[in-house]
Scaffold this active site. Structure first.
Site, PDB file in Angstrom:
ATOM      1  N   CYS A   7      -2.232   9.313   2.639  1.00  0.00           N
ATOM      2  CA  CYS A   7      -1.781   8.741   1.360  1.00  0.00           C
ATOM      3  C   CYS A   7      -2.702   9.112   0.213  1.00  0.00           C
ATOM      4  O   CYS A   7      -2.263   9.239  -0.915  1.00  0.00           O
ATOM      5  CB  CYS A   7      -1.673   7.234   1.474  1.00  0.00           C
ATOM      6  SG  CYS A   7      -3.209   6.459   1.986  1.00  0.00           S
TER       7      CYS A   7
ATOM      8  N   GLU B  64       0.878  -1.182   0.000  1.00  0.00           N
ATOM      9  CA  GLU B  64       0.000   0.000   0.000  1.00  0.00           C
ATOM     10  C   GLU B  64       0.907   1.221   0.000  1.00  0.00           C
ATOM     11  O   GLU B  64       1.406   1.624   1.050  1.00  0.00           O
ATOM     12  CB  GLU B  64      -0.906  -0.024   1.239  1.00  0.00           C
ATOM     13  CG  GLU B  64      -1.942  -1.127   1.230  1.00  0.00           C
ATOM     14  CD  GLU B  64      -3.082  -0.870   0.245  1.00  0.00           C
ATOM     15  OE1 GLU B  64      -3.276   0.300  -0.145  1.00  0.00           O
ATOM     16  OE2 GLU B  64      -3.762  -1.837  -0.145  1.00  0.00           O
TER      17      GLU B  64
HETATM   18  P1  NAD Z   1       7.137   5.095   7.629  1.00  0.00           P
HETATM   19  O1  NAD Z   1       8.320   5.965   7.772  1.00  0.00           O
HETATM   20  O2  NAD Z   1       6.269   4.856   8.794  1.00  0.00           O
HETATM   21  O3  NAD Z   1       7.657   3.752   6.998  1.00  0.00           O
HETATM   22  C1  NAD Z   1       6.797   2.685   6.737  1.00  0.00           C
HETATM   23  C2  NAD Z   1       7.366   1.457   7.390  1.00  0.00           C
HETATM   24  O4  NAD Z   1       8.576   1.060   6.734  1.00  0.00           O
HETATM   25  C3  NAD Z   1       7.715   1.668   8.858  1.00  0.00           C
HETATM   26  O5  NAD Z   1       7.217   0.607   9.613  1.00  0.00           O
HETATM   27  C4  NAD Z   1       9.234   1.726   8.852  1.00  0.00           C
HETATM   28  O6  NAD Z   1       9.802   1.235  10.038  1.00  0.00           O
HETATM   29  C5  NAD Z   1       9.602   0.857   7.691  1.00  0.00           C
HETATM   30  N1  NAD Z   1      10.898   1.216   7.101  1.00  0.00           N
HETATM   31  C6  NAD Z   1      11.390   2.469   6.955  1.00  0.00           C
HETATM   32  N2  NAD Z   1      12.602   2.418   6.349  1.00  0.00           N
HETATM   33  C7  NAD Z   1      12.863   1.119   6.108  1.00  0.00           C
HETATM   34  C8  NAD Z   1      13.946   0.402   5.502  1.00  0.00           C
HETATM   35  N3  NAD Z   1      15.001   1.033   5.003  1.00  0.00           N
HETATM   36  N4  NAD Z   1      13.868  -0.937   5.430  1.00  0.00           N
HETATM   37  C9  NAD Z   1      12.780  -1.587   5.910  1.00  0.00           C
HETATM   38  N5  NAD Z   1      11.735  -0.966   6.486  1.00  0.00           N
HETATM   39  C10 NAD Z   1      11.762   0.350   6.595  1.00  0.00           C
HETATM   40  O7  NAD Z   1       6.191   5.636   6.541  1.00  0.00           O
HETATM   41  P2  NAD Z   1       6.526   6.478   5.309  1.00  0.00           P
HETATM   42  O8  NAD Z   1       7.196   5.639   4.281  1.00  0.00           O
HETATM   43  O9  NAD Z   1       7.101   7.810   5.652  1.00  0.00           O
HETATM   44  O10 NAD Z   1       4.975   6.713   4.930  1.00  0.00           O
HETATM   45  C11 NAD Z   1       4.600   7.673   4.097  1.00  0.00           C
HETATM   46  C12 NAD Z   1       4.317   7.070   2.754  1.00  0.00           C
HETATM   47  O11 NAD Z   1       3.397   6.003   2.904  1.00  0.00           O
HETATM   48  C13 NAD Z   1       3.665   8.037   1.820  1.00  0.00           C
HETATM   49  O12 NAD Z   1       4.229   7.890   0.549  1.00  0.00           O
HETATM   50  C14 NAD Z   1       2.214   7.608   1.813  1.00  0.00           C
HETATM   51  O13 NAD Z   1       1.546   7.944   0.638  1.00  0.00           O
HETATM   52  C15 NAD Z   1       2.352   6.130   1.994  1.00  0.00           C
HETATM   53  N6  NAD Z   1       1.144   5.595   2.580  1.00  0.00           N
HETATM   54  C16 NAD Z   1       0.350   4.797   1.837  1.00  0.00           C
HETATM   55  C17 NAD Z   1      -0.837   4.320   2.359  1.00  0.00           C
HETATM   56  C18 NAD Z   1      -1.759   3.448   1.562  1.00  0.00           C
HETATM   57  O14 NAD Z   1      -2.696   2.928   2.142  1.00  0.00           O
HETATM   58  N7  NAD Z   1      -1.538   3.264   0.279  1.00  0.00           N
HETATM   59  C19 NAD Z   1      -1.204   4.660   3.644  1.00  0.00           C
HETATM   60  C20 NAD Z   1      -0.355   5.463   4.389  1.00  0.00           C
HETATM   61  C21 NAD Z   1       0.836   5.930   3.857  1.00  0.00           C
END
Ligand code: NAD
Length: 512
Positions: free
Chosen positions: A256, A222
């Protein structure tokens, strides 16, 4: 790194390998398979939500300064309603399915069993830290899996809530909370899972996908991206402004499916800006920083990213543009006459900044959208059916919402997910449980002589006659459904017997 596999006070450190092994052992013992067991776990989870509503609202306030209204509507109640729905349909959604069958299988049973995958990993994101973690987890439980949940390390209060409370309500051998950031998640991803459900940015999504391919583990990703909004001149501009701005400024744009940018003509832009000024004043007052209804940016890194976007667009600010780093506050900001080359059009904004890009017409808007990555959602505001059809037929996006924003997420019968760069797979409603279910197909025959006789032509020695007979038997026919044929035959046989008895009795009475 801690694992909330016991209670709050007795947390035990466990490696990623140990956590996965524990979950796998539990799955292999068959603990999670009985529907009644799953129902009890889901009821416990519902109890956790109901008993901790205020605690959850407080945690969201701590992490994001989320207002009670947004916390309840977008997370707490959303989770409760989803769970009630799953509990209501649990039997129906998990029972074996009997798909239609062809003539050749008329005497056989054709079944699809709903099998759990096994050990599921759910990785959550910080922007809706409870909903995005616990809703997929509930679906995985309903489907009969064991689950390891990994909350986002950035939403600390919500992560703590999950670590402290989940083990009090759910079976600790089947459902394990694993805390940590990239380093711990990397360790987790080295393990073998049977399904991985990830929510977050596209770049980390690629890392998750790559790790999953090593074990051919199926995934749902997602992800995010820039969700465009097209507005034409046939709409009620005040209602349109309200619907776009609400979708943009809930969680101050850290959503998102927040509208990322607007595409419209110059004439519509002017009307939209005029309406937006009034709407924002009405909602947030003269000084929006004082409004209790606006969230804050999650951390300093994201704050300075957004601050730079505002600084790079100084000459395009039509509304807002203020910020305060001490408070991680960014004013709802609208940028006018933005060009595709502007920095704000490079990546997903994920904050309270709404650029407007002027185009001449719907064709240009469609071209603009198709030249970029496939969005998670495409928003259209128009009363012109032909224009809407043009967008529907000529663009690709995870989903669409016409004449509103974000509300599409609340329709549980609509699968929610991206396509291309915005994600793989979908969930919500029945689709959530299906996501965590392997559809195990099964053909079940018996040893009745008639079936064996009919199918015996398949055995060697092969003959032309048998080939003709079998191809005739297997030929695809699309007449009326054969589903009720056995019932019809049984009815016909019953009717024939009744008629026979009646005729025989009549003959006997005529004779006497
Ligand atoms: P985040 O920083 O919370 O990261 C998401 C998860 O990935 C976390 O649990 C984090 O610990 C893990 N993570 C981070 N770096 C990592 C790595 N190098 N290796 C493995 N795991 C790692 O969230 P984010 O990425 O900042 O979230 C924002 C993004 O998420 C935006 O692009 C948003 O659009 C997207 N998003 C999508 C949805 C959806 O339902 N499609 C919902 C919410 C957010």
């Amino acid at each position: 790194m801690t694992v909330g596999n016991l209670t709050t006070s007795k947390q035990k450190t466990m490696s990623a390998a140990e956590a996965v092994q524990k979950a796998r052992d539990t799955f292999n013992r068959g603990t999670t398979r009985p529907i009644e067991w799953r129902r009890q776990q889901l009821k416990n989870l519902l109890r956790m939500y109901e008993e901790n509503q205020n605690v959850m609202v407080e945690a969201l306030h701590k992490d994001l300064r989320r207002s009670k209204m947004e916390a309840i509507l977008l997370e707490v109640d959303y989770l409760i309603n989803d769970l009630r729905n799953t509990l209501h349909y649990l039997d129906e959604w998990t029972k074996p399915e009997h798909p239609p069958k062809g003539f050749v299988n008329i005497l056989d049973e054709v079944v699809i069993y709903n099998d759990p995958y096994g050990v599921v990993l759910v990785i959550g994101a910080w922007n809706y830290p409870l909903q995005l973690l616990l809703l997929p987890m509930a679906g995985a439980i309903a489907a009969g899996n064991t689950v390891i949940v990994k909350p986002s390390e950035l939403s600390v209060a919500c992560s703590n809530f999950v670590v402290e409370n989940l083990p009090k309500y759910l079976d600790n051998d089947a459902f394990i909370v694993f805390e940590g950031g990239p380093q711990e998640t990397t360790e987790l991803l080295k393990q073998r899972f049977d399904y991985i459900f990830y929510t977050g940015g596209t770049n980390v999504g690629r890392i998750v996908y790559e790790a999953a391919t090593k074990n051919l583990t199926p995934v749902t990703l997602e992800l995010g991206g820039k969700s465009p909004v097209y507005v034409d001149n046939t709409v009620d501009i005040v209602v349109t402004a309200k619907r776009i701005l609400w979708g943009k400024f809930i969680n101050v744009g850290q959503t998102c499916i927040a509208p990322d940018y607007v595409l419209c003509t110059k004439e519509v832009q002017n009307k939209f800006l005029e309406a937006s000024k009034k709407v924002l004043k009405e909602w947030y007052g003269e000084d929006p920083q004082k409004s209790p209804d606006l969230c804050r940016i999650i951390n300093n890194r994201h704050f300075s990213r957004l601050q730079q976007l505002i600084e790079s667009s100084k000459n395009k600010i039509a509304i807002g543009g203020c910020y305060d780093s001490n408070d991680r506050y960014i004013e709802p900001t609208i940028l006018a006459n933005v060009t595709p080359a502007d920095k704000v059009m490079e990546d997903e904004i994920f904050g309270p900044i709404l650029p407007i890009v002027c185009i001449e017409n719907a064709y240009e808007a469609i071209k603009f959208i198709n030249e970029r990555e496939k969005p998670l959602v495409l928003y259209l505001f128009s009363n012109n059916g032909e224009v809407l059809s043009k967008f529907i037929e000529n663009t690709t996006s995870g989903g669409m919402c016409i004449n509103d924003t974000v509300m599409n997420m609340g329709v549980e019968t609509l699968p929610f997910g991206g396509v291309g760069n915005s994600g793989i797979g979908a969930y919500h409603g029945k689709k959530t449980i299906d996501t965590f279910t392997h559809k195990k197909s099964c053909l079940k025959k018996n040893f009745a002589a008639i079936g064996e006789k009919l199918a015996s032509g398949r055995y060697p020695p092969y003959t032309e006659g048998n080939l003709k007979f079998i191809t005739a038997l297997m030929k695809k026919r699309h007449g009326p459904s054969l589903k009720y044929l056995p019932h019809f035959v049984a009815f016909a046989v019953g009717a024939a017997i009744s008629y026979g008895i009646f005729a025989w009795q009549k003959m006997a009475s005529d004779d006497s």
